[in-house]
Structures are given as C-alpha cells and as structure tokens.
Write an enzyme that holds these catalytic residues in place. Structure first.
Site, PDB file in Angstrom:
ATOM      1  CE1 TYR A 145      -3.395   2.851   1.096  1.00 53.53           C
ATOM      2  CE2 TYR A 145      -1.568   3.526   2.486  1.00 53.53           C
ATOM      3  CZ  TYR A 145      -2.776   3.806   1.897  1.00 53.53           C
ATOM      4  OH  TYR A 145      -3.369   5.016   2.084  1.00 53.53           O
ATOM      5  CD1 TRP A 147       0.207   8.523  -0.848  1.00 54.55           C
ATOM      6  CD2 TRP A 147      -0.370   9.491  -2.774  1.00 54.55           C
ATOM      7  NE1 TRP A 147      -0.835   9.365  -0.592  1.00 54.55           N
ATOM      8  CE2 TRP A 147      -1.209   9.978  -1.746  1.00 54.55           C
ATOM      9  CE3 TRP A 147      -0.541   9.968  -4.073  1.00 54.55           C
ATOM     10  CZ2 TRP A 147      -2.210  10.916  -1.988  1.00 54.55           C
ATOM     11  CZ3 TRP A 147      -1.524  10.894  -4.304  1.00 54.55           C
ATOM     12  CH2 TRP A 147      -2.358  11.358  -3.270  1.00 54.55           C
TER      13      TRP A 147
END
Length: 815
Positions: A145, A147
């Site tokens: 997980y 950006w």
C-alpha cells in the site's frame, strides 16, 4: 488566532453576491497548453510536466499547464532520477544470503550484497514457493500500500497482486491510511463513501456560497498532487475564492500555508487539536437554543435526530453540550461558537473539511458530527451549501468533463477460464485493515471486529512491498521494526533506499516514471486531460520496470507464465489498447481524439470537453429534491444521525450517534510538560516522497525536520528558532529543528509527516525527525480500524547531546 466579529463578517459578505457572477459557470484558468515552454511531455502526481533533457540527462521539469499559484513539487524531476538515495542494483541482506532458510543478522542493521537480477529472481522464487507450500496462500502478504506512480500501466501494487494471483492468491488489505475511519462511517450515515466523490462544483461555490469554512484542511499543500495526476484547478479555485470577497473561516490549531495564502481575507479560529467534535457540538447546541436549526429539514431528510438532540441537551447522559462546556475542552470562547452558529445559519454556508480530523482516536465521530451539523443547518443539497470532504484532494469540485477515460491494467488476468488460465485468476484470500499491519504481525490468528464483522488476522510469513513506504506512513516506528522481524522473507521493490528498503531481505531497483512510457488522466474527478507520459531518460543503474519484473517472475511460476501475465502485449501495445478504449468513449461523447501514433508523436496532451451542466452539479441536490425517488444508500434512505446498524454492533468505541469521547492522549489528559503532537502534511513533498530532494533546503532547520512550537511553550523550555530539539515519549525520540511562532495553538507542536526514519544505532534517536517514531499505533475504533496518527502526546527539550550525522538518504553499507 483571530476572533470573528459580526462587523468583520458583514464586511466580508458585502462583496460576495456580484463579485464572482461573471465567472460562475466558466472553466477556471487552467487551459491545457504546453506552449509555455518546450521539452518532453510526461506527467506525475504533481501534474503534466515538460522535461528538459541535455546530453541524455534530465535537467529540469516544469508545469505544462497555465497556472496562477506555483507548485514547488513540479521541479523535482531531476532529483527523483539522480538522488544519491537511488537503489542501483539488486541487493540481498548479507545474513539472509548466507542461509535463506535460516538467515542470520537483524533486519535494519545488516550489510547488503549486490547480486544479479537472475540470482535475485531465483532466490525470491525458491523462498516464495517454499513458504506458499508450507503455510498456504494466506501467509503471503501482497497488500502493498502507498502512493503509486502516475500511469495506467506501471502500477506497482496492481502488478504485484496480478503476479500473486497467478501464484495462487495472497493476503491483502482493506481501506487506506488517508480516510480509514471516514470511508467506513460515512456509508452508514450518508449511504456513500463521500470522501472520494465529486463535490458541489467550484463555479457553484463561487456563485452561491456566502461563507466557506475550511475545517482542518490545508489545500495549498494538499492540492499540489492528485492520485492520478493533478489537473491544477484546485489551487486556482482557492485563488479565485480569495479574490471573491466571500467570508472564509479557517478552523485549525495551526496557522497553515493556506491561512497565510488568504492573508487578511480569512478569519482563523484555533481549537485544541482533537477537539473538533466538542466544537461542533457547542455550535450545534447554540443553534438549538436559539431556534436556528432547521427542524423541517431534519424531519424530512434525516432519521435519529431526536436521540442525538437528547444527548446534545444532556437529557440522555446528564451533560449538556453547551458552548461553555465546549470552551473548556476546545479553548475556543463560547461567544465564538454562538457567533458561528449565527453566521452559519443566516448565510449559505459550505463546510469543507479535511481528512486529518478523522485520523485520530474515535475519528469516525468527526465526519459524522460534521454531517450532523450540516444537516442541522438544513443546507445539504442547496447550491453552495452543505458539506464537502474532497475539496482539498485531487481537485474535488473541478467540474467533470465529457471525456474519453483511460482504463488501467487489472490485478486479475484477462481472459480467465476462456483462455485456459484458471490457475492464474486467484485473488486475495484474506484481507485486513491496512493500518493494522503491525497488529496482524503481532497476533497471527487473532479474531477482531471490523465494521460489524468478525475477521481473523493471517499468519504472515512473507511480505512483498511494492510502490509504498510503510516505514514512513505507519505509526509507532519502533513497534513496527520489532514486528517486522517476524516474517521469513521480506522483498521490497523500490526506487530509493527508504527505511523500508533498509529493513528488507531482498531489494529490487525499480524505474522512476521518467524512465518508462505510460498514460494518465488528470483530475481524479474531472478527467480534464489525457496525457502521454513519455520516457524522458534511460533507466539508472540496473533499474527495471515493475511490469517486466513481475512478468519475469510469472514465467518462473509455470512455463508460459510470462505470456499469461503480459497477455502477449509489450508496453506500447498496452498503451495503444488503453488509448483506443478511451478514444471509443470519446467518440460517444463527440470528442475528437487522433489516432494513437499521431497522438504519441505530437507530444501534446488532450483537453476534454467542458460540460456546462456538469459545472452546475450540486452534491445531494437530487436527494433534496425528492428523497423518496432519490433515497440515499442507508437503510432508511435518509441521513442517519442515529444508526440502528451501528447500535447493533454494540461497540464501546463507536456509539450509534455522534458522541464526544475524550481521547487517550490529548491536551485534556496531558501531564505537566506534555504537548499535543500534530503530524500535518508538508508543503514541499508528497508524504515521504521528495524528502531527499533539494526542496528540503526550503524547510529543513539545522538539517532536520522542523518542529513548530508556540512562543510560550518554547520560552518555558529555553528554546529558540534554529535550536536542535529532542522530542520524545515512551515510544521513541526524534531530533528536530525548532521553528518558534505564535502560529500554533499553545500546548501543541507540529512535526510534518513524511520524514524518513533514521534511527541512531546507539541511542535509538531518529536523526531526521520521523514523526511516526512518536505516534500511537491504535485503531480509530473497532468499527473502521483506521489510522489514528494524530493522537499522541510528547515532551520536548533543547538538545545538548553529541552531533549526529544524518544518514536517512545514504545507502546502507555496500548498498
């Protein structure tokens, strides 16, 4: 901090009605054109970029769109490619390489050994298959997980999960760190997730709102980026709002960059951190006592208000939530709350709220209470009224365009059984809330509650993390480091020597978005542009694309695996297919898009068609017009101020209506000398991204992350701007540089999130000021299990210890 006065308020609204009428339904000035300069056109989180290349080297990156408000992040291209923190070669931890089945050494303290890509592949494959065979698919965590890079093909986490699906499944994650609490509570309240949905549009706000409240949000920082690629409209909207003469009120414990941007055209109220629910309740109580709440709206469009009002008036618990009660908790004068109740109720008011409010213990209550306050004002569904939770994110409010929209590569393999690939279509076999990763590592097999269900943590033996920096975004770094020792294999696919990479067994060097080809849309809500993301320079060192890495690994699962993973297509084949799918959609909307080859050669983005009707969008207008024909997705079809569903869950930490619950660590529980820690977004990076960049020179103090301290608190400790400061609590300690100012609520300090952890081996002191070394790793509640990073107390003192060399951006030994 300012006190709102009726005179100041009236002065602000006097201009509003006519000041913006001429711009009411026209696009804001972010016209697509790369005539501002020349260069290779690509894109990143921070928007479409023009890249200047000399002698094969990227030397500059600038915005390819017209703009009024500058975006510092657009200059980071060269730093992203050439930083000394780049991982250049496949590397293996020395103690792991010597005996992969029984490794020695400690993750985070070991040396690294350079290996070939083939050897790295072989090592990963053998251990992956062993672990999968011994413990099952659930033991492999691929819920990576973070950006991701812009682009519809080179999506690291999706590609990882695509590969793991072929391998037989994996454990994944639920939710995210950004809105963990809100995205679970709001469907119970509003029937939709709200935080990731289009808002009442910018033109409508500029036309119809009298009062705009920025509650716990700093859009001048957070609108520099988007999840896909920013369309650059949000910053322009706030520029227009500043010029409009409307009353703008900021509710924030800290004088943010946004408040500075508005200068004297904004009124600032600073409550104690984590007390927003009490502040909202003080305002709500004033509405009721003055008869200014909209009972007709509440009767028609909501359910459960009577139970909430009984609580608000103290009839159910014996504590009346008066403005005076709220003043004792928030530090905001009761008269201010009464004035706000008056202002909000007598004018068309838009409550814009950020997400930091719900990244706290009991975070579910913040957004639930804000919706309740908006419902009491009765303006939900009216032009310029109600609430919005995405005005600070990805330019929510920029009108949605008629567009040809790009699809993206999927975590599942196309074709499925029809192509004879039944073995390659598995997915996640277990998923747990993303912010509970450490709890999962510490408690394999433990049963826990999540959104009314009983779930079980997997027993994780292998982790492959791609495209994210969990050692920076997760709370209580030292607890994470200890839990991180448990799995038998940890693989990190990374561009840089982050703290996560320095705690891996095997590290794979990955390309930046400037070193590969891709496509992206701008504007997660607007779809305003389609942009070619052209490869600007050659990959550095031995860096490879994630797509190629996982295609290679897929071939090792089973002969022909590469063909299955890639579906027989190379990079440009995928991009052509995605483009032509968007072109087909554009044709239906009567938008001309050239053939792919021409588009790619022209080095131009495509701006999609402005839609006047879409520019008039008002969130929840249809519901307001007819709640019977257009019900919300809640059990009642109405706004649920009291939720019978949540009542049935019987959760002590999430009651069935908005409730003030004192957090474990906040100003109200602070012992003598303790200060409330805030971990806000930094102005010159995207979370931890660009912490290594030259932009660091614009904010670092004494070559460390800054800590913002109120003048009174600093004086009491003999601290002045520029001093080194040690901030500490029972979880850890960090070294930071002091910034002393009146622009923060007394009793509070702020260390911006995203500083790379850099722990001194002898003292454990984080030399770079990584805020999460100090933060509390607890769930928001057992409803959402969200991130509660802003729930920590710290002590500070002037640092007088030995000089410590900053090594956050230095590769590990032999790295």
């Amino acid at each position: 901090m300012t006190e709102i006065t009726r005179r100041g308020f009236l002065k602000g609204t006097g201009m509003a009605a006519g000041a913006v009428a001429i711009t009411s339904l026209t696009p804001l000035s972010a016209a697509a054109s790369n005539k501002r300069g020349s260069g290779v056109l690509t894109a990143g989180r921070m928007g479409p970029l023009l890249c200047e290349v000399k002698d094969g080297k990227l030397v500059a990156s600038t915005n390819a769109l017209a703009q009024t408000v500058e975006n510092s992040l657009q200059s980071t291209g060269p730093d992203q490619v050439y930083t000394k923190a780049r991982i250049k070669y496949p590397m293996v931890r020395k103690g792991f390489l010597s005996n992969p089945s029984k490794p020695s050494g400690v993750r985070g303290r070991d040396e690294y050994v350079r290996v070939s890509w083939d050897d790295a592949y072989k090592l990963i494959h053998e251990q992956h298959m062993r672990i999968r065979s011994e413990y099952g698919a659930e033991s492999v965590f691929a819920g990576s997980y973070g950006w991701r890079s812009s682009g519809v093909l080179h999506k690291a986490q999706t590609l990882l999960q695509r590969y793991m699906s072929m391998a037989g499944g994996y454990s994944g994650h639920l939710g995210d760190y950004s809105t963990g609490a809100a995205q679970v509570i709001l469907p119970h309240v509003m029937g939709s997730i709200e935080v990731y949905e289009q808002q009442t549009t910018h033109p409508v706000v500029l036309e119809s709102s009298d009062v705009v409240v920025l509650w716990g949000m700093n859009p001048l920082n957070t609108l520099k980026i988007a999840w896909s690629s920013t369309d650059c409209s949000g910053l322009e909207f706030f520029h227009q709002l500043k010029k409009s003469g409307k009353t703008v009120i900021a509710i924030d414990p800290m004088r943010s960059e946004t408040i500075d941007f508005f200068e004297d055209k904004i009124q600032w109220i600073a409550p104690h951190p984590m007390t927003d629910v009490a502040l909202m309740m003080g305002i709500a109580h004033a509405l009721v006592k003055s008869g200014k709440h909209d009972q007709a709206f509440l009767d028609k469009y909501t359910t459960g208000y009577a139970e909430f009002e009984a609580y608000l008036l103290g009839k159910s618990d014996g504590v009346e939530k008066t403005p005076q009660w709220a003043e004792a908790i928030t530090g905001v004068p009761a008269k201010q709350m009464e004035m706000l109740a008056d202002i909000f109720s007598q004018n068309r008011t838009m409550l814009m709220a950020g997400w930091g409010l719900q990244r706290q213990q009991y975070g579910e209550q913040r957004h639930w209470m804000l919706v309740t306050l908006a419902a009491m004002l009765g303006q939900i569904g009216l032009p310029g009224g109600g609430f919005g939770f995405s005005y600070h994110y990805s330019n929510g409010g920029n009108p949605t365009r008629d567009a040809g929209v790009l699809p993206a590569i999927s975590a599942s393999i196309g074709g499925g059984s029809s192509a004879g690939n039944d073995w390659a279509v598995s997915g996640a076999v277990n998923s747990f809330p993303v912010a509970r990763i450490v709890e999962a590592l510490e408690n394999p097999g433990k049963t826990y509650s999540h959104n009314g269900k009983q779930l079980t943590f997997p027993d994780i033996k292998m982790i492959w993390w791609a495209g994210g920096g969990n050692f920076t975004h997760h709370q209580d770094t030292n607890r994470l480091i200890n839990a991180w020792q448990k799995p038998e294999l940890i693989v990190i696919s990374e561009i840089y020597w982050t703290a996560a990479a320095k705690h891996a067994d095997i590290v794979l060097p990955i390309t930046t978005s400037f070193e590969r080809n891709d496509l992206t849309m701008t504007g997660d809500y607007s779809n305003q542009h389609l942009v070619p993301m052209k490869q600007v320079v050659e990959p550095q060192g031995e860096a490879r694309n994630d797509f190629d890495v996982f295609a290679d690994m897929a071939e090792m699962i089973k002969p022909g695996g590469r063909e299955v993973f890639t579906e027989g297509k190379q990079e440009m084949d995928w991009l052509k297919e995605f483009y032509e799918a968007a072109q087909k959609g554009a044709r239906a909307a009567r938008i001309r898009m050239p053939r792919f080859g021409q588009f790619w050669d022209e080095n131009q983005l495509i701006e999609m068609k402005f839609n006047k009707k879409a520019a008039e969008f008002v969130r929840h207008a249809d519901f307001r017009k007819d709640p019977v024909l257009n019900p919300l997705g809640t059990p009642s079809g109405k706004i649920e101020i009291y939720s019978r569903t949540i009542e049935g869950y019987k959760l002590e930490d999430c009651p069935p209506h908005p409730t003030w619950m004192a957090p474990t660590e906040y100003t109200g529980t602070a012992k003598d000398g303790e200060l409330q820690l805030m971990t806000a977004h930094a102005a010159h990076r995207l979370h931890s991204q660009f912490n290594y960049a030259t932009l660091r020179e614009q904010y670092a103090i004494a070559n460390r992350e800054p800590i913002t301290i109120n003048t009174q608190d600093a004086a009491a400790r003999g601290i002045k701007t520029g001093d080194l400061v040690r901030a500490y609590n029972d979880r850890g300690q960090v070294l930071v540089g002091a910034l002393v100012t009146d622009g923060i609520k007394p009793g509070s300090v702020c260390i911006h999130e995203g500083g790379w952890p850099d722990l001194d081996a002898n003292t454990g002191l984080c030399k770079n000021g990584g805020a999460n070394v100090l933060t509390l790793d607890i769930p928001t509640s057992r409803l959402a299990n969200g991130c509660a990073a802003n729930s920590s107390l710290v002590r500070i003192e002037k640092y007088t210890g030995p000089a410590l060399e900053l090594t956050a951006f230095v590769p590990p030994m032999n790295g």
